[in-house]
Scaffold this motif. Structure first.
Motif, PDB file in Angstrom:
ATOM      1  N   MET A 167       0.833  -1.204   0.000  1.00  0.00           N
ATOM      2  CA  MET A 167       0.000   0.000   0.000  1.00  0.00           C
ATOM      3  C   MET A 167       0.868   1.256   0.000  1.00  0.00           C
ATOM      4  O   MET A 167       0.578   2.223  -0.716  1.00  0.00           O
ATOM      5  CB  MET A 167      -0.927  -0.013   1.215  1.00  0.00           C
ATOM      6  CG  MET A 167      -2.011  -1.068   1.161  1.00  0.00           C
ATOM      7  SD  MET A 167      -3.078  -1.054   2.647  1.00  0.00           S
ATOM      8  CE  MET A 167      -3.748   0.609   2.551  1.00  0.00           C
ATOM      9  N   ILE A 168       1.930   1.252   0.798  1.00  0.00           N
ATOM     10  CA  ILE A 168       2.836   2.405   0.828  1.00  0.00           C
ATOM     11  C   ILE A 168       3.497   2.577  -0.532  1.00  0.00           C
ATOM     12  O   ILE A 168       3.607   3.697  -1.051  1.00  0.00           O
ATOM     13  CB  ILE A 168       3.898   2.227   1.932  1.00  0.00           C
ATOM     14  CG1 ILE A 168       3.232   2.218   3.308  1.00  0.00           C
ATOM     15  CG2 ILE A 168       4.948   3.337   1.856  1.00  0.00           C
ATOM     16  CD1 ILE A 168       4.161   1.819   4.439  1.00  0.00           C
ATOM     17  N   GLU A 169       3.939   1.470  -1.119  1.00  0.00           N
ATOM     18  CA  GLU A 169       4.565   1.516  -2.441  1.00  0.00           C
ATOM     19  C   GLU A 169       3.621   2.142  -3.477  1.00  0.00           C
ATOM     20  O   GLU A 169       4.033   2.980  -4.286  1.00  0.00           O
ATOM     21  CB  GLU A 169       4.964   0.107  -2.867  1.00  0.00           C
ATOM     22  CG  GLU A 169       5.423  -0.036  -4.300  1.00  0.00           C
ATOM     23  CD  GLU A 169       6.914   0.164  -4.484  1.00  0.00           C
ATOM     24  OE1 GLU A 169       7.397  -0.070  -5.600  1.00  0.00           O
ATOM     25  OE2 GLU A 169       7.591   0.583  -3.534  1.00  0.00           O
ATOM     26  N   ALA A 170       2.355   1.735  -3.441  1.00  0.00           N
ATOM     27  CA  ALA A 170       1.388   2.272  -4.396  1.00  0.00           C
ATOM     28  C   ALA A 170       1.177   3.762  -4.185  1.00  0.00           C
ATOM     29  O   ALA A 170       1.125   4.547  -5.146  1.00  0.00           O
ATOM     30  CB  ALA A 170       0.066   1.520  -4.277  1.00  0.00           C
ATOM     31  N   GLN A 171       1.065   4.169  -2.918  1.00  0.00           N
ATOM     32  CA  GLN A 171       0.864   5.586  -2.615  1.00  0.00           C
ATOM     33  C   GLN A 171       2.061   6.418  -3.042  1.00  0.00           C
ATOM     34  O   GLN A 171       1.912   7.487  -3.649  1.00  0.00           O
ATOM     35  CB  GLN A 171       0.599   5.770  -1.124  1.00  0.00           C
ATOM     36  CG  GLN A 171      -0.715   5.180  -0.647  1.00  0.00           C
ATOM     37  CD  GLN A 171      -0.797   5.068   0.864  1.00  0.00           C
ATOM     38  OE1 GLN A 171       0.168   5.373   1.579  1.00  0.00           O
ATOM     39  NE2 GLN A 171      -1.938   4.618   1.367  1.00  0.00           N
ATOM     40  N   GLN A 172       3.267   5.927  -2.733  1.00  0.00           N
ATOM     41  CA  GLN A 172       4.470   6.671  -3.096  1.00  0.00           C
ATOM     42  C   GLN A 172       4.684   6.675  -4.603  1.00  0.00           C
ATOM     43  O   GLN A 172       5.131   7.676  -5.176  1.00  0.00           O
ATOM     44  CB  GLN A 172       5.693   6.077  -2.390  1.00  0.00           C
ATOM     45  CG  GLN A 172       5.659   6.207  -0.880  1.00  0.00           C
ATOM     46  CD  GLN A 172       5.630   7.662  -0.423  1.00  0.00           C
ATOM     47  OE1 GLN A 172       6.340   8.513  -0.957  1.00  0.00           O
ATOM     48  NE2 GLN A 172       4.804   7.937   0.564  1.00  0.00           N
ATOM     49  N   GLY A 173       4.362   5.562  -5.254  1.00  0.00           N
ATOM     50  CA  GLY A 173       4.519   5.486  -6.697  1.00  0.00           C
ATOM     51  C   GLY A 173       3.638   6.479  -7.428  1.00  0.00           C
ATOM     52  O   GLY A 173       4.020   7.008  -8.475  1.00  0.00           O
ATOM     53  N   ASP A 174       2.463   6.765  -6.864  1.00  0.00           N
ATOM     54  CA  ASP A 174       1.562   7.728  -7.485  1.00  0.00           C
ATOM     55  C   ASP A 174       2.126   9.148  -7.451  1.00  0.00           C
ATOM     56  O   ASP A 174       1.695  10.017  -8.213  1.00  0.00           O
ATOM     57  CB  ASP A 174       0.200   7.708  -6.783  1.00  0.00           C
ATOM     58  CG  ASP A 174      -0.604   6.457  -7.105  1.00  0.00           C
ATOM     59  OD1 ASP A 174      -0.255   5.775  -8.094  1.00  0.00           O
ATOM     60  OD2 ASP A 174      -1.555   6.158  -6.363  1.00  0.00           O
ATOM     61  N   ARG A 175       3.097   9.381  -6.550  1.00  0.00           N
ATOM     62  CA  ARG A 175       3.655  10.731  -6.405  1.00  0.00           C
ATOM     63  C   ARG A 175       4.625  11.081  -7.522  1.00  0.00           C
ATOM     64  O   ARG A 175       4.844  12.256  -7.819  1.00  0.00           O
ATOM     65  CB  ARG A 175       4.389  10.860  -5.067  1.00  0.00           C
ATOM     66  CG  ARG A 175       3.530  10.736  -3.835  1.00  0.00           C
ATOM     67  CD  ARG A 175       4.395  10.777  -2.586  1.00  0.00           C
ATOM     68  NE  ARG A 175       5.230  11.968  -2.547  1.00  0.00           N
ATOM     69  CZ  ARG A 175       6.325  12.101  -1.800  1.00  0.00           C
ATOM     70  NH1 ARG A 175       6.722  11.077  -1.053  1.00  0.00           N
ATOM     71  NH2 ARG A 175       7.022  13.208  -1.806  1.00  0.00           N
ATOM     72  N   PHE A 176       5.216  10.055  -8.138  1.00  0.00           N
ATOM     73  CA  PHE A 176       6.294  10.296  -9.091  1.00  0.00           C
ATOM     74  C   PHE A 176       6.027   9.551 -10.393  1.00  0.00           C
ATOM     75  O   PHE A 176       5.447   8.470 -10.383  1.00  0.00           O
ATOM     76  CB  PHE A 176       7.635   9.818  -8.516  1.00  0.00           C
ATOM     77  CG  PHE A 176       7.956  10.336  -7.154  1.00  0.00           C
ATOM     78  CD1 PHE A 176       8.135  11.689  -6.932  1.00  0.00           C
ATOM     79  CD2 PHE A 176       8.057   9.477  -6.063  1.00  0.00           C
ATOM     80  CE1 PHE A 176       8.433  12.179  -5.662  1.00  0.00           C
ATOM     81  CE2 PHE A 176       8.361   9.947  -4.801  1.00  0.00           C
ATOM     82  CZ  PHE A 176       8.546  11.300  -4.596  1.00  0.00           C
ATOM     83  N   PRO A 177       6.502  10.073 -11.503  1.00  0.00           N
ATOM     84  CA  PRO A 177       6.423   9.315 -12.754  1.00  0.00           C
ATOM     85  C   PRO A 177       7.353   8.114 -12.689  1.00  0.00           C
ATOM     86  O   PRO A 177       8.285   8.084 -11.897  1.00  0.00           O
ATOM     87  CB  PRO A 177       6.893  10.326 -13.806  1.00  0.00           C
ATOM     88  CG  PRO A 177       7.756  11.286 -13.051  1.00  0.00           C
ATOM     89  CD  PRO A 177       7.149  11.375 -11.671  1.00  0.00           C
ATOM     90  N   ALA A 178       7.083   7.126 -13.511  1.00  0.00           N
ATOM     91  CA  ALA A 178       7.909   5.920 -13.517  1.00  0.00           C
ATOM     92  C   ALA A 178       9.347   6.263 -13.862  1.00  0.00           C
ATOM     93  O   ALA A 178       9.639   7.139 -14.669  1.00  0.00           O
ATOM     94  CB  ALA A 178       7.360   4.904 -14.530  1.00  0.00           C
ATOM     95  N   ALA A 179      10.290   5.553 -13.208  1.00  0.00           N
ATOM     96  CA  ALA A 179      11.720   5.744 -13.458  1.00  0.00           C
ATOM     97  C   ALA A 179      12.411   4.406 -13.333  1.00  0.00           C
ATOM     98  O   ALA A 179      11.923   3.494 -12.677  1.00  0.00           O
ATOM     99  CB  ALA A 179      12.322   6.739 -12.456  1.00  0.00           C
ATOM    100  N   ASP A 180      13.537   4.279 -13.985  1.00  0.00           N
ATOM    101  CA  ASP A 180      14.299   3.027 -13.914  1.00  0.00           C
ATOM    102  C   ASP A 180      14.972   2.911 -12.566  1.00  0.00           C
ATOM    103  O   ASP A 180      15.486   3.899 -12.024  1.00  0.00           O
ATOM    104  CB  ASP A 180      15.370   2.985 -15.007  1.00  0.00           C
ATOM    105  CG  ASP A 180      14.740   2.884 -16.397  1.00  0.00           C
ATOM    106  OD1 ASP A 180      13.627   2.344 -16.475  1.00  0.00           O
ATOM    107  OD2 ASP A 180      15.368   3.350 -17.365  1.00  0.00           O
TER     108      ASP A 180
END
Length: 215
Positions: free
Chosen positions: A200-213
């Motif tokens: 859940m934390i990963e999903a929330q934090q991932g929404d904050r930033f565009p995808a990156a390698d």
């Protein structure tokens, strides 16, 4: 459990990277921690103050007060021993301690390079490399988890977090099967509450930033 106010532990973390493993480990630990989350594209991990703590400029990095700990294996051993209440590592005199250390190092020294072999079709004699081969790695791991609930038998440990995280990545890359004993083990790992919280934390934090390698 993330706590931005009173935690003495800080996790430097980037979504969609290897630092998810440390995030999951901290959730299993049950200690308050501060999450220092950033976008890899920002190059926060390449700035001078960060490099002073981790010269490799990689994530994850854990700070225990003023003490930096980098590399997933070291983080797992350090935190598990530092906070024994979570029972994520056998004690020094525990008969299972050698097996615990073996699997912690297996995750990075054997699994990760063997993944590279599989993905990039390296043609290397098994006797010439420390990890042997992808096939030997997978056979060894399958036997271990096919006979037990966890790598240490009926006892979950930080080694399961490290090995399990690699298996998740391997399945996403299409090099680890999604059936048989390995999948049964993955399913058990995914059913853990700490894994769900980390997800859940990963999903929330991932929404904050565009995808990156990942680094």
């Amino acid at each position: 459990m993330s706590d931005t106010n009173s935690a003495n532990l800080t996790l430097f973390y980037a979504p969609r990277s290897r630092s998810f493993t440390a995030l999951w480990l901290l959730e299993e630990l049950g200690e308050a921690y501060h999450l220092e989350s950033f976008d890899l594209a920002s190059n926060r991990h390449k700035q001078a103050d960060y490099l002073a703590l981790n010269p490799m400029g990689k994530v994850p990095l854990v700070m225990d007060g003023e003490r930096p700990v980098s590399e997933l294996g070291a983080i797992a051993i350090y935190l598990s021993d530092r906070f024994p209440k979570a029972q994520l590592s056998p004690g020094l005199d525990d008969p299972k301690r050698p097996a615990f250390l073996r699997w912690v190092f297996f995750s990075s020294a054997i699994m990760e390079p063997s993944f590279g072999e599989k993905m990039f079709n390296w043609d290397l004699p098994p006797a010439s490399v420390a990890w042997g081969s992808f096939e030997l790695m997978f056979e060894t791991l399958t036997q271990a988890i096919g006979e037990n609930t966890w790598l240490l038998g009926d006892r979950f440990s930080a080694a399961d977090v490290l090995v399990g995280s690699n298996l998740f990545v391997g399945q996403m890359l299409g090099i680890i099967p999604t059936e048989g004993p390995v999948q049964d083990y993955v399913t058990r790992l995914q059913s853990r509450p700490a894994f769900a919280r980390a997800g859940m934390i990963e999903a929330q934090q991932g929404d904050r930033f565009p995808a990156a390698d990942a680094p």
